[in-house]
Design a protein around this motif. Structure first.
Motif, PDB file in Angstrom:
ATOM      1  N   ASP A 101       0.348 -17.900  -8.548  1.00 19.59           N
ATOM      2  CA  ASP A 101       0.218 -17.180  -6.922  1.00 19.59           C
ATOM      3  C   ASP A 101       0.138 -16.353  -5.932  1.00 19.59           C
ATOM      4  OD1 ASP A 101       1.153 -17.960  -4.328  1.00 19.59           O
ATOM      5  OD2 ASP A 101       0.018 -19.913  -4.176  1.00 19.59           O
ATOM      6  N   ALA A 102      -0.241 -15.391  -5.701  1.00 16.34           N
ATOM      7  CA  ALA A 102       0.102 -14.874  -5.018  1.00 16.34           C
ATOM      8  C   ALA A 102       1.649 -13.771  -4.465  1.00 16.34           C
ATOM      9  CB  ALA A 102      -0.883 -13.329  -3.465  1.00 16.34           C
ATOM     10  N   ASP A 103       2.134 -15.222  -3.729  1.00 14.97           N
ATOM     11  CA  ASP A 103       3.507 -14.757  -3.486  1.00 14.97           C
ATOM     12  C   ASP A 103       4.162 -14.531  -4.597  1.00 14.97           C
ATOM     13  OD1 ASP A 103       2.844 -15.754  -1.033  1.00 14.97           O
ATOM     14  OD2 ASP A 103       2.700 -17.555  -0.532  1.00 14.97           O
ATOM     15  N   GLN A 104       4.165 -14.278  -5.863  1.00  9.86           N
ATOM     16  CA  GLN A 104       5.264 -14.662  -6.887  1.00  9.86           C
ATOM     17  C   GLN A 104       5.076 -12.946  -6.900  1.00  9.86           C
ATOM     18  OE1 GLN A 104       2.986 -17.645  -9.276  1.00  9.86           O
ATOM     19  NE2 GLN A 104       4.643 -17.306 -10.883  1.00  9.86           N
ATOM     20  N   LEU A 105       4.343 -12.629  -6.299  1.00  6.01           N
ATOM     21  CA  LEU A 105       4.776 -10.142  -6.486  1.00  6.01           C
ATOM     22  C   LEU A 105       4.766  -9.534  -4.932  1.00  6.01           C
ATOM     23  CD1 LEU A 105       0.743 -10.738  -8.277  1.00  6.01           C
ATOM     24  CD2 LEU A 105       2.966 -10.104  -9.512  1.00  6.01           C
ATOM     25  N   THR A 106       4.947  -9.128  -4.836  1.00  2.69           N
ATOM     26  CA  THR A 106       5.766  -7.613  -3.944  1.00  2.69           C
ATOM     27  C   THR A 106       4.218  -6.875  -4.077  1.00  2.69           C
ATOM     28  OG1 THR A 106       7.848  -7.712  -4.418  1.00  2.69           O
ATOM     29  CG2 THR A 106       6.385  -5.961  -3.056  1.00  2.69           C
ATOM     30  N   VAL A 107       3.272  -6.784  -2.820  1.00  4.55           N
ATOM     31  CA  VAL A 107       1.966  -5.990  -3.127  1.00  4.55           C
ATOM     32  C   VAL A 107       1.850  -5.211  -2.736  1.00  4.55           C
ATOM     33  CG1 VAL A 107      -0.578  -6.820  -3.249  1.00  4.55           C
ATOM     34  CG2 VAL A 107       1.096  -8.272  -4.228  1.00  4.55           C
ATOM     35  N   ARG A 108       1.751  -3.952  -2.799  1.00  2.16           N
ATOM     36  CA  ARG A 108       0.534  -3.381  -1.483  1.00  2.16           C
ATOM     37  C   ARG A 108      -0.063  -2.699  -1.570  1.00  2.16           C
ATOM     38  NH1 ARG A 108       6.355   1.334  -0.925  1.00  2.16           N
ATOM     39  NH2 ARG A 108       7.742  -0.379  -0.980  1.00  2.16           N
ATOM     40  N   GLY A 109      -1.475  -2.540  -0.438  1.00  3.66           N
ATOM     41  CA  GLY A 109      -2.510  -2.092  -0.766  1.00  3.66           C
ATOM     42  C   GLY A 109      -3.390  -0.597  -0.439  1.00  3.66           C
ATOM     43  N   MET A 110      -3.862   0.053  -0.450  1.00  2.00           N
ATOM     44  CA  MET A 110      -4.207   1.426  -0.535  1.00  2.00           C
ATOM     45  C   MET A 110      -6.185   0.994  -0.796  1.00  2.00           C
ATOM     46  SD  MET A 110      -3.398   5.465  -2.008  1.00  2.00           S
ATOM     47  CE  MET A 110      -4.407   5.206  -2.802  1.00  2.00           C
ATOM     48  N   MET A 111      -7.384   2.014   0.322  1.00  2.00           N
ATOM     49  CA  MET A 111      -7.870   1.843   0.596  1.00  2.00           C
ATOM     50  C   MET A 111      -8.901   2.196  -0.486  1.00  2.00           C
ATOM     51  SD  MET A 111      -7.992  -0.495   3.290  1.00  2.00           S
ATOM     52  CE  MET A 111     -10.028  -0.638   3.087  1.00  2.00           C
ATOM     53  N   TYR A 112      -9.725   1.457  -0.362  1.00  2.00           N
ATOM     54  CA  TYR A 112     -10.777   2.631  -1.850  1.00  2.00           C
ATOM     55  C   TYR A 112     -12.239   2.466  -1.638  1.00  2.00           C
ATOM     56  CZ  TYR A 112     -13.295   2.542  -6.357  1.00  2.00           C
ATOM     57  OH  TYR A 112     -13.572   3.596  -6.797  1.00  2.00           O
ATOM     58  N   ARG A 113     -12.874   4.063  -1.855  1.00  3.43           N
ATOM     59  CA  ARG A 113     -13.898   4.187  -1.446  1.00  3.43           C
ATOM     60  C   ARG A 113     -14.811   5.062  -2.676  1.00  3.43           C
ATOM     61  NH1 ARG A 113     -15.730   5.112   3.335  1.00  3.43           N
ATOM     62  NH2 ARG A 113     -14.237   5.509   5.729  1.00  3.43           N
ATOM     63  N   ALA A 114     -16.027   4.401  -2.735  1.00  2.84           N
ATOM     64  CA  ALA A 114     -16.848   4.678  -3.482  1.00  2.84           C
ATOM     65  C   ALA A 114     -16.920   6.436  -3.781  1.00  2.84           C
ATOM     66  CB  ALA A 114     -17.649   3.982  -3.582  1.00  2.84           C
ATOM     67  N   PRO A 115     -16.381   6.812  -5.217  1.00  2.00           N
ATOM     68  CA  PRO A 115     -17.056   7.972  -5.634  1.00  2.00           C
ATOM     69  C   PRO A 115     -18.326   9.139  -5.708  1.00  2.00           C
ATOM     70  CG  PRO A 115     -15.872   7.272  -7.589  1.00  2.00           C
ATOM     71  CD  PRO A 115     -15.681   6.108  -6.335  1.00  2.00           C
ATOM     72  N   ALA A 116     -18.699  10.490  -5.314  1.00  4.33           N
ATOM     73  CA  ALA A 116     -20.048  10.205  -5.712  1.00  4.33           C
ATOM     74  C   ALA A 116     -20.414   9.808  -6.459  1.00  4.33           C
ATOM     75  CB  ALA A 116     -20.598  11.900  -5.415  1.00  4.33           C
ATOM     76  N   GLY A 117     -21.807   9.508  -6.695  1.00  2.00           N
ATOM     77  CA  GLY A 117     -22.608   8.761  -7.871  1.00  2.00           C
ATOM     78  C   GLY A 117     -21.692   7.292  -8.731  1.00  2.00           C
ATOM     79  N   ALA A 118     -21.352   6.668  -7.488  1.00  2.00           N
ATOM     80  CA  ALA A 118     -20.436   5.078  -7.903  1.00  2.00           C
ATOM     81  C   ALA A 118     -21.504   4.301  -8.212  1.00  2.00           C
ATOM     82  CB  ALA A 118     -19.202   5.175  -7.730  1.00  2.00           C
ATOM     83  N   THR A 119     -21.648   3.056  -9.172  1.00  2.00           N
ATOM     84  CA  THR A 119     -23.074   2.626  -9.679  1.00  2.00           C
ATOM     85  C   THR A 119     -21.850   0.848  -9.487  1.00  2.00           C
ATOM     86  OG1 THR A 119     -22.899   2.512 -11.150  1.00  2.00           O
ATOM     87  CG2 THR A 119     -24.171   3.831 -10.522  1.00  2.00           C
ATOM     88  N   GLY A 120     -23.241  -0.425  -9.627  1.00  2.92           N
ATOM     89  CA  GLY A 120     -22.508  -1.419  -9.216  1.00  2.92           C
ATOM     90  C   GLY A 120     -21.765  -1.596  -7.563  1.00  2.92           C
ATOM     91  N   GLN A 121     -21.311  -2.349  -8.220  1.00  4.63           N
ATOM     92  CA  GLN A 121     -20.282  -3.424  -7.184  1.00  4.63           C
ATOM     93  C   GLN A 121     -19.340  -2.176  -6.307  1.00  4.63           C
ATOM     94  OE1 GLN A 121     -20.008  -6.443  -5.438  1.00  4.63           O
ATOM     95  NE2 GLN A 121     -18.884  -6.180  -3.878  1.00  4.63           N
ATOM     96  N   ALA A 122     -18.446  -1.705  -7.610  1.00  2.55           N
ATOM     97  CA  ALA A 122     -18.011  -0.398  -6.522  1.00  2.55           C
ATOM     98  C   ALA A 122     -18.645   0.892  -5.041  1.00  2.55           C
ATOM     99  CB  ALA A 122     -17.084   0.734  -7.292  1.00  2.55           C
ATOM    100  N   ALA A 123     -20.218   0.509  -5.628  1.00  2.00           N
ATOM    101  CA  ALA A 123     -20.819   1.728  -4.306  1.00  2.00           C
ATOM    102  C   ALA A 123     -21.002   1.443  -3.092  1.00  2.00           C
ATOM    103  CB  ALA A 123     -22.430   1.929  -5.402  1.00  2.00           C
ATOM    104  N   GLN A 124     -21.118   0.119  -2.893  1.00  2.00           N
ATOM    105  CA  GLN A 124     -20.219  -0.274  -1.524  1.00  2.00           C
ATOM    106  C   GLN A 124     -18.943  -0.583  -1.152  1.00  2.00           C
ATOM    107  OE1 GLN A 124     -22.995  -3.979  -1.221  1.00  2.00           O
ATOM    108  NE2 GLN A 124     -22.336  -4.231  -3.537  1.00  2.00           N
ATOM    109  N   CYS A 125     -17.783   0.719  -1.958  1.00  2.00           N
ATOM    110  CA  CYS A 125     -16.814   0.504  -1.404  1.00  2.00           C
ATOM    111  C   CYS A 125     -16.768   1.515  -0.503  1.00  2.00           C
ATOM    112  CB  CYS A 125     -16.151   0.355  -2.221  1.00  2.00           C
ATOM    113  SG  CYS A 125     -15.651  -0.626  -3.651  1.00  2.00           S
ATOM    114  N   GLY A 126     -16.597   1.859   0.921  1.00  2.00           N
ATOM    115  CA  GLY A 126     -17.015   2.545   1.803  1.00  2.00           C
ATOM    116  C   GLY A 126     -17.695   2.108   3.180  1.00  2.00           C
ATOM    117  N   GLU A 127     -18.521   1.474   3.024  1.00  2.00           N
ATOM    118  CA  GLU A 127     -19.030   0.552   3.765  1.00  2.00           C
ATOM    119  C   GLU A 127     -18.692  -1.128   4.042  1.00  2.00           C
ATOM    120  OE1 GLU A 127     -23.498   0.363   4.438  1.00  2.00           O
ATOM    121  OE2 GLU A 127     -23.910   1.573   3.872  1.00  2.00           O
ATOM    122  N   HIS A 128     -18.710  -1.338   2.976  1.00  2.00           N
ATOM    123  CA  HIS A 128     -16.832  -3.237   2.608  1.00  2.00           C
ATOM    124  C   HIS A 128     -15.948  -2.402   2.558  1.00  2.00           C
ATOM    125  CE1 HIS A 128     -20.483  -5.429   0.296  1.00  2.00           C
ATOM    126  NE2 HIS A 128     -21.268  -5.281   1.645  1.00  2.00           N
TER     127      HIS A 128
END
Length: 247
Positions: free
Chosen positions: A187-214
């Motif tokens: 369960d995620a409650d077992q962790l302390t979690v922090r998040g930071m937004m991720y944007r796809a770098p130039a030339g990214a392919t696959g699922q990562a390429a959508q990060c920024g719009e997603h």
């Protein structure tokens, strides 16, 4: 497991009539000859909303009022928008901030105070900003923007951790947790979690390429009361609710 430096921008974590009534009136709390069902008493009233002045930070009452006003008349948002968990009925609340007036200041009285309420609609991946006049109760402007990704909230970071734990990509996190604690990570409650937004770098392919719009993020995870676990090489796409490795 390795030592991790967490970036600083990561986030995880009306009047009372009885008071002015003349003595002897029906609203006089000292008792009188009025027609109250219980002579000498006054029916309880809600306390007036607490409001700030000028550059004062928004009070909890003002924040709640701003959020209610922002979506109160928006039928489309209440019927089609989605939050971070994919539930329909309202976009994901992000934050509310005191807004400068058109002259570049914050005003000098309660009547001048305006707030900008920000939401993210996971239904169509847009950032929604609404400006609310806290004095008149009007929504004075509304805008939707694609590709804008403000910092995540704690609720979004927690949901990203839950998505990661349900994904094959989370196998390494589960293994490291067991090595550190000799317990299963379920369960995620077992962790302390922090998040930071991720944007796809130039030339990214696959699922990562959508990060920024997603809306995608990387996580900084820690055993509650224990060591950090390196998950910086993993990305969670909250729009598609999938997790994947980027290196």
């Amino acid at each position: 497991m390795v030592a991790i430096t967490v970036p600083l921008n990561a986030s995880g974590d009306d009047g009372d009539r009885a008071r002015s009534a003349p003595p002897g009136s029906s609203a006089d709390p000292s008792g009188g000859t009025g027609n109250s069902d219980a002579p000498g008493t006054v029916a309880p009233v809600d306390p007036p909303a607490k409001r700030g002045v000028g550059t004062d930070q928004l009070t909890p009452d003002e924040e709640e009022r701003a959020r209610a006003l922002a979506l109160g008349q928006d039928r489309a948002a209440r019927s089609t928008s989605e939050d971070v968990r994919g539930r329909t009925g309202a976009p994901q609340y992000l934050r509310v901030e005191l807004l400068e007036d058109p002259d570049g200041g914050f005003g000098s009285s309660t009547a001048d105070r305006r707030a900008e309420v920000s939401y993210y609609d996971y239904g169509d991946d847009t950032l929604v900003r609404k400006t609310v006049d806290l004095s008149t109760g009007e929504v004075t402007s509304s805008a939707r923007t694609s590709g804008a990704q403000p910092p995540p909230t704690r609720q979004e970071a927690a949901e990203a951790a839950a998505v990661l734990l349900r994904s094959p990509a989370g196998a390494g996190l589960r293994q490291d947790y067991r090595a550190a604690t000799d317990r299963q990570l379920t369960d995620a409650d077992q962790l302390t979690v922090r998040g930071m937004m991720y944007r796809a770098p130039a030339g990214a392919t696959g699922q990562a390429a959508q990060c920024g719009e997603h809306r995608c993020m990387t996580l900084f995870t820690r055993v509650r009361g224990g060591p950090w676990i390196d998950t910086r090489y993993l990305v969670v796409d909250l729009s598609d609710r999938v997790a994947f490795r980027v290196r």
